[in-house]
Every structure is written in C-alpha cells, then in structure tokens.
Design a protein around this motif. Structure first.
Motif, PDB file in Angstrom:
ATOM      1  N   PHE A   1      11.318  16.317  -6.253  1.00  0.00           N
ATOM      2  CA  PHE A   1      10.090  16.793  -6.885  1.00  0.00           C
ATOM      3  C   PHE A   1       9.121  15.629  -7.121  1.00  0.00           C
ATOM      4  CE2 PHE A   1       7.642  17.668 -10.777  1.00  0.00           C
ATOM      5  CZ  PHE A   1       6.934  18.774 -10.347  1.00  0.00           C
ATOM      6  N   PHE A   2       9.646  14.495  -7.592  1.00  0.00           N
ATOM      7  CA  PHE A   2       8.817  13.317  -7.804  1.00  0.00           C
ATOM      8  C   PHE A   2       8.225  12.836  -6.474  1.00  0.00           C
ATOM      9  CE2 PHE A   2       8.384   8.660  -8.306  1.00  0.00           C
ATOM     10  CZ  PHE A   2       7.423   8.657  -9.298  1.00  0.00           C
ATOM     11  N   GLY A   3       9.006  12.906  -5.395  1.00  0.00           N
ATOM     12  CA  GLY A   3       8.498  12.535  -4.076  1.00  0.00           C
ATOM     13  C   GLY A   3       7.393  13.460  -3.608  1.00  0.00           C
ATOM     14  N   ALA A   4       7.530  14.761  -3.917  1.00  0.00           N
ATOM     15  CA  ALA A   4       6.484  15.713  -3.545  1.00  0.00           C
ATOM     16  C   ALA A   4       5.188  15.421  -4.301  1.00  0.00           C
ATOM     17  CB  ALA A   4       6.955  17.139  -3.827  1.00  0.00           C
ATOM     18  N   VAL A   5       5.317  15.044  -5.571  1.00  0.00           N
ATOM     19  CA  VAL A   5       4.124  14.686  -6.350  1.00  0.00           C
ATOM     20  C   VAL A   5       3.481  13.423  -5.770  1.00  0.00           C
ATOM     21  CG1 VAL A   5       3.339  13.886  -8.628  1.00  0.00           C
ATOM     22  CG2 VAL A   5       4.909  15.819  -8.453  1.00  0.00           C
ATOM     23  N   GLN A   6       4.304  12.427  -5.405  1.00  0.00           N
ATOM     24  CA  GLN A   6       3.775  11.212  -4.791  1.00  0.00           C
ATOM     25  C   GLN A   6       3.061  11.531  -3.482  1.00  0.00           C
ATOM     26  OE1 GLN A   6       7.154   8.578  -4.329  1.00  0.00           O
ATOM     27  NE2 GLN A   6       6.239   7.124  -5.752  1.00  0.00           N
ATOM     28  N   LEU A   7       3.662  12.419  -2.693  1.00  0.00           N
ATOM     29  CA  LEU A   7       3.057  12.805  -1.418  1.00  0.00           C
ATOM     30  C   LEU A   7       1.713  13.492  -1.640  1.00  0.00           C
ATOM     31  CD1 LEU A   7       3.422  13.030   1.679  1.00  0.00           C
ATOM     32  CD2 LEU A   7       4.540  15.219   1.261  1.00  0.00           C
ATOM     33  N   ALA A   8       1.653  14.381  -2.615  1.00  0.00           N
ATOM     34  CA  ALA A   8       0.391  15.072  -2.901  1.00  0.00           C
ATOM     35  C   ALA A   8      -0.683  14.096  -3.379  1.00  0.00           C
ATOM     36  CB  ALA A   8       0.622  16.150  -3.954  1.00  0.00           C
ATOM     37  N   LEU A   9      -0.279  13.139  -4.211  1.00  0.00           N
ATOM     38  CA  LEU A   9      -1.250  12.143  -4.668  1.00  0.00           C
ATOM     39  C   LEU A   9      -1.681  11.230  -3.527  1.00  0.00           C
ATOM     40  CD1 LEU A   9       0.216  11.177  -8.155  1.00  0.00           C
ATOM     41  CD2 LEU A   9      -1.806  12.566  -7.658  1.00  0.00           C
ATOM     42  N   GLY A  10      -0.764  10.974  -2.580  1.00  0.00           N
ATOM     43  CA  GLY A  10      -1.132  10.179  -1.410  1.00  0.00           C
ATOM     44  C   GLY A  10      -2.138  10.900  -0.534  1.00  0.00           C
ATOM     45  N   PHE A  11      -2.001  12.226  -0.405  1.00  0.00           N
ATOM     46  CA  PHE A  11      -2.987  12.999   0.356  1.00  0.00           C
ATOM     47  C   PHE A  11      -4.317  13.079  -0.393  1.00  0.00           C
ATOM     48  CE2 PHE A  11       0.495  14.814   2.950  1.00  0.00           C
ATOM     49  CZ  PHE A  11      -0.074  14.646   4.193  1.00  0.00           C
ATOM     50  N   LYS A  12      -4.249  13.160  -1.723  1.00  0.00           N
ATOM     51  CA  LYS A  12      -5.469  13.258  -2.527  1.00  0.00           C
ATOM     52  C   LYS A  12      -6.324  12.006  -2.377  1.00  0.00           C
ATOM     53  CE  LYS A  12      -7.071  13.433  -7.229  1.00  0.00           C
ATOM     54  NZ  LYS A  12      -7.090  12.149  -7.895  1.00  0.00           N
ATOM     55  N   SER A  13      -5.665  10.843  -2.457  1.00  0.00           N
ATOM     56  CA  SER A  13      -6.426   9.594  -2.378  1.00  0.00           C
ATOM     57  C   SER A  13      -6.496   9.046  -0.954  1.00  0.00           C
ATOM     58  CB  SER A  13      -5.793   8.550  -3.301  1.00  0.00           C
ATOM     59  OG  SER A  13      -4.485   8.255  -2.871  1.00  0.00           O
ATOM     60  N   ASP A  14      -5.949   9.780   0.008  1.00  0.00           N
ATOM     61  CA  ASP A  14      -5.927   9.379   1.421  1.00  0.00           C
ATOM     62  C   ASP A  14      -5.335   7.974   1.591  1.00  0.00           C
ATOM     63  OD1 ASP A  14      -6.245   9.995   4.070  1.00  0.00           O
ATOM     64  OD2 ASP A  14      -8.245   9.109   4.195  1.00  0.00           O
ATOM     65  N   ASP A  15      -4.197   7.780   0.909  1.00  0.00           N
ATOM     66  CA  ASP A  15      -3.493   6.501   0.921  1.00  0.00           C
ATOM     67  C   ASP A  15      -2.267   6.627   1.828  1.00  0.00           C
ATOM     68  OD1 ASP A  15      -2.540   3.967   0.315  1.00  0.00           O
ATOM     69  OD2 ASP A  15      -1.627   4.613  -1.575  1.00  0.00           O
ATOM     70  N   ALA A  16      -2.261   5.889   2.931  1.00  0.00           N
ATOM     71  CA  ALA A  16      -1.141   5.970   3.880  1.00  0.00           C
ATOM     72  C   ALA A  16       0.160   5.471   3.258  1.00  0.00           C
ATOM     73  CB  ALA A  16      -1.452   5.175   5.137  1.00  0.00           C
ATOM     74  N   ASP A  17       0.064   4.414   2.458  1.00  0.00           N
ATOM     75  CA  ASP A  17       1.262   3.880   1.796  1.00  0.00           C
ATOM     76  C   ASP A  17       1.858   4.897   0.824  1.00  0.00           C
ATOM     77  OD1 ASP A  17       2.338   1.511   2.557  1.00  0.00           O
ATOM     78  OD2 ASP A  17       1.529   0.335   0.874  1.00  0.00           O
ATOM     79  N   GLY A  18       1.011   5.570   0.084  1.00  0.00           N
ATOM     80  CA  GLY A  18       1.470   6.582  -0.865  1.00  0.00           C
ATOM     81  C   GLY A  18       2.115   7.763  -0.176  1.00  0.00           C
ATOM     82  N   LYS A  19       1.562   8.149   0.966  1.00  0.00           N
ATOM     83  CA  LYS A  19       2.152   9.252   1.730  1.00  0.00           C
ATOM     84  C   LYS A  19       3.537   8.893   2.234  1.00  0.00           C
ATOM     85  CE  LYS A  19      -2.325  10.736   3.505  1.00  0.00           C
ATOM     86  NZ  LYS A  19      -3.131  10.856   4.724  1.00  0.00           N
ATOM     87  N   ILE A  20       3.674   7.665   2.746  1.00  0.00           N
ATOM     88  CA  ILE A  20       4.965   7.234   3.281  1.00  0.00           C
ATOM     89  C   ILE A  20       5.995   7.149   2.167  1.00  0.00           C
ATOM     90  CG2 ILE A  20       6.168   5.283   4.335  1.00  0.00           C
ATOM     91  CD1 ILE A  20       3.634   4.792   5.989  1.00  0.00           C
ATOM     92  N   ARG A  21       5.611   6.553   1.027  1.00  0.00           N
ATOM     93  CA  ARG A  21       6.540   6.459  -0.103  1.00  0.00           C
ATOM     94  C   ARG A  21       6.924   7.847  -0.600  1.00  0.00           C
ATOM     95  NH1 ARG A  21       3.489   3.949  -3.950  1.00  0.00           N
ATOM     96  NH2 ARG A  21       2.106   2.865  -2.543  1.00  0.00           N
ATOM     97  N   GLY A  22       5.967   8.752  -0.649  1.00  0.00           N
ATOM     98  CA  GLY A  22       6.248  10.115  -1.083  1.00  0.00           C
ATOM     99  C   GLY A  22       7.214  10.825  -0.146  1.00  0.00           C
ATOM    100  N   MET A  23       7.002  10.674   1.162  1.00  0.00           N
ATOM    101  CA  MET A  23       7.907  11.306   2.133  1.00  0.00           C
ATOM    102  C   MET A  23       9.313  10.729   2.045  1.00  0.00           C
ATOM    103  SD  MET A  23       6.520  13.728   3.832  1.00  0.00           S
ATOM    104  CE  MET A  23       7.334  13.898   5.384  1.00  0.00           C
ATOM    105  N   LYS A  24       9.408   9.395   1.878  1.00  0.00           N
ATOM    106  CA  LYS A  24      10.729   8.760   1.756  1.00  0.00           C
ATOM    107  C   LYS A  24      11.450   9.225   0.497  1.00  0.00           C
ATOM    108  CE  LYS A  24       9.903   4.508   4.371  1.00  0.00           C
ATOM    109  NZ  LYS A  24       9.820   3.038   4.286  1.00  0.00           N
TER     110      LYS A  24
END
Length: 104
Positions: free
Chosen positions: A61-84
């Motif tokens: 769930f925490f990873g899904a929140v990180q992924l959503a925040l990565g998409f919100k801010s269009d941050d590639a690093d945040g998306k990768i961390r969220g997916m991992k």
C-alpha cells in the motif's frame, strides 16, 4: 598418442570416497504420529506468516502511494521506488500465502 596412467592412490581414494558417501546417506523413516511439540511450532509459523503477510500488504500500500505521488509530480525516481516497494510488498505477501501450498 598420450598414454593415460592411473595412480593406485588416486583409485583407492576415489573408491574410499564413494564407499564413505554410500554409508553416510541412508534412508531414515519417521515414526508415525505427530512428534511432541510440532503442533506448537506449526502454530508459531502460522502466526509469524500471518503477520508478515499483513506487513507485506502495508508495504505494498505504501508503494502504491509512492507510485501515485511519483505520477503526480512526474518524478521518474519516485515512480521506480514506488514500483519496487509495491512489488516487494506483494512478494512478501505472496510468499506467506504460499505456505498453505506446502502444508505448513
């Protein structure tokens, strides 16, 4: 043409090793019935697996929140961390769920 010479010590060592390994690996049969204390160990494993599964879902769930925040801010690093993190959480949950497949 090269001639192959076999050393007697090498043959003796090899035969001794094979005989030793044959003597070490014997088939052992367990006594019928449930050994004393195994039900307590199984219950402990079940409790640990249940809690690890719950923790894995929280991490997912925490990873899904990180992924959503990565998409919100269009941050590639945040998306990768969220997916991992999402994948790691679901892996932990999946491993704890697979214990029932092995009869634990």
């Amino acid at each position: 043409m090269k001639t192959l010479y076999i050393n007697k010590k090498t043959v003796l060592k090899t035969c001794s090793l094979i005989i030793g390994l044959l003597l070490v690996f014997n088939t052992v049969y367990a006594a019928p019935g449930d050994p004393v204390g195994m039900d307590k160990l199984d219950a402990l494993i079940q409790v640990i697996a249940t809690w690890l599964g719950r923790i894995g879902l929280i991490v997912a769930f925490f990873g899904a929140v990180q992924l959503a925040l990565g998409f919100k801010s269009d941050d590639a690093d945040g998306k990768i961390r969220g997916m991992k993190t999402l994948a790691a959480g679901f892996l932990v949950w999946g491993i704890t769920q697979s214990l029932s497949l092995f009869g634990l």
